[in-house]
Motif scaffolding. Structure first.
Motif, PDB file in Angstrom:
ATOM      1  N   LYS A  64       0.848  -1.192   0.000  1.00 39.24           N
ATOM      2  CA  LYS A  64       0.000   0.000   0.000  1.00 39.24           C
ATOM      3  C   LYS A  64       0.884   1.242   0.000  1.00 39.24           C
ATOM      4  CE  LYS A  64      -3.526  -2.435   2.608  1.00 39.24           C
ATOM      5  NZ  LYS A  64      -4.171  -2.566   3.915  1.00 39.24           N
ATOM      6  N   VAL A  65       0.411   2.272  -0.684  1.00 32.58           N
ATOM      7  CA  VAL A  65       1.171   3.508  -0.840  1.00 32.58           C
ATOM      8  C   VAL A  65       0.549   4.605   0.013  1.00 32.58           C
ATOM      9  CG1 VAL A  65       1.849   5.293  -2.514  1.00 32.58           C
ATOM     10  CG2 VAL A  65       1.926   2.876  -3.159  1.00 32.58           C
ATOM     11  N   ASP A  66       1.421   5.383   0.651  1.00 34.25           N
ATOM     12  CA  ASP A  66       1.015   6.587   1.384  1.00 34.25           C
ATOM     13  C   ASP A  66      -0.128   6.333   2.375  1.00 34.25           C
ATOM     14  OD1 ASP A  66       2.949   7.879   0.003  1.00 34.25           O
ATOM     15  OD2 ASP A  66       1.620   9.003  -1.303  1.00 34.25           O
ATOM     16  N   GLU A  67       0.171   5.533   3.375  1.00 33.14           N
ATOM     17  CA  GLU A  67      -0.811   5.251   4.416  1.00 33.14           C
ATOM     18  C   GLU A  67      -0.303   5.783   5.745  1.00 33.14           C
ATOM     19  OE1 GLU A  67      -1.169   0.974   4.769  1.00 33.14           O
ATOM     20  OE2 GLU A  67       0.899   0.778   4.170  1.00 33.14           O
ATOM     21  N   ALA A  68      -1.198   5.946   6.689  1.00 29.24           N
ATOM     22  CA  ALA A  68      -0.872   6.574   7.973  1.00 29.24           C
ATOM     23  C   ALA A  68       0.236   5.850   8.730  1.00 29.24           C
ATOM     24  CB  ALA A  68      -2.122   6.666   8.843  1.00 29.24           C
ATOM     25  N   ASP A  69       0.312   4.526   8.634  1.00 22.44           N
ATOM     26  CA  ASP A  69       1.326   3.804   9.407  1.00 22.44           C
ATOM     27  C   ASP A  69       2.736   3.955   8.851  1.00 22.44           C
ATOM     28  OD1 ASP A  69       1.175   2.085   7.214  1.00 22.44           O
ATOM     29  OD2 ASP A  69       1.055   0.265   8.435  1.00 22.44           O
TER      30      ASP A  69
END
Length: 147
Positions: A64-69
């Motif tokens: 996944k790209v550009d996630e909060a974690d």
């Protein structure tokens, strides 16, 4: 590239890490062993870490790209204790006997108790907004910086 050299550190931090690491090896020889992952970080490296949650990359390898974690720091370049000389922070990780990294949160908590026996150090695991278990820094480091 970030430095992992203990001799880059402020003397209080170098002492605290060295003492804690030695005590760990004696008390917990069967557990994964601590090592320095970062003492110095350039301002460019700091910026890259700060930008991870919106850099259009899969920084944590989960597809996944550009996630909060992917957020690992609140500090922009020049706002991190890693960016100054002497280095006013260090990060650690743990290595299993087979050489693989071990990110078990209990190890960081246990190690923090050894590091924090030295006065004047703050552990990132106690940070309010973004817990940073691998991180240790001089308490009030901003006042120690020569600008």
């Amino acid at each position: 590239m970030a430095s992992r050299r203990i001799d880059d550190l402020d003397p209080v931090l170098a002492y605290a890490f060295g003492k804690a690491e030695a005590e760990w090896r004696i008390k917990f020889p069967e557990l994964s062993q601590p090592f320095l992952t970062c003492t110095y970080r350039s301002k460019e490296e700091q910026t890259a870490l700060y930008n991870q949650p919106f850099d259009k990359k899969d920084n944590d390898g989960d597809g996944k790209v550009d996630e909060a974690d992917e957020k690992v720091t609140n500090a922009k370049a020049g706002q991190s204790a890693h960016n100054y000389q002497p280095r006013l922070a260090f990060d650690v990780a743990f290595k299993k006997k087979n050489g693989q990294a071990d990110w078990n949160t209990e190890l960081f908590t246990l190690f923090s108790k050894l590091v924090l026996q030295t006065a004047g150090i703050t552990w990132g695991g106690h940070f309010k907004s973004l817990k940073d278990a691998p991180h240790f820094e001089r308490t009030g480091w901003e006042k120690l910086v020569k600008k």
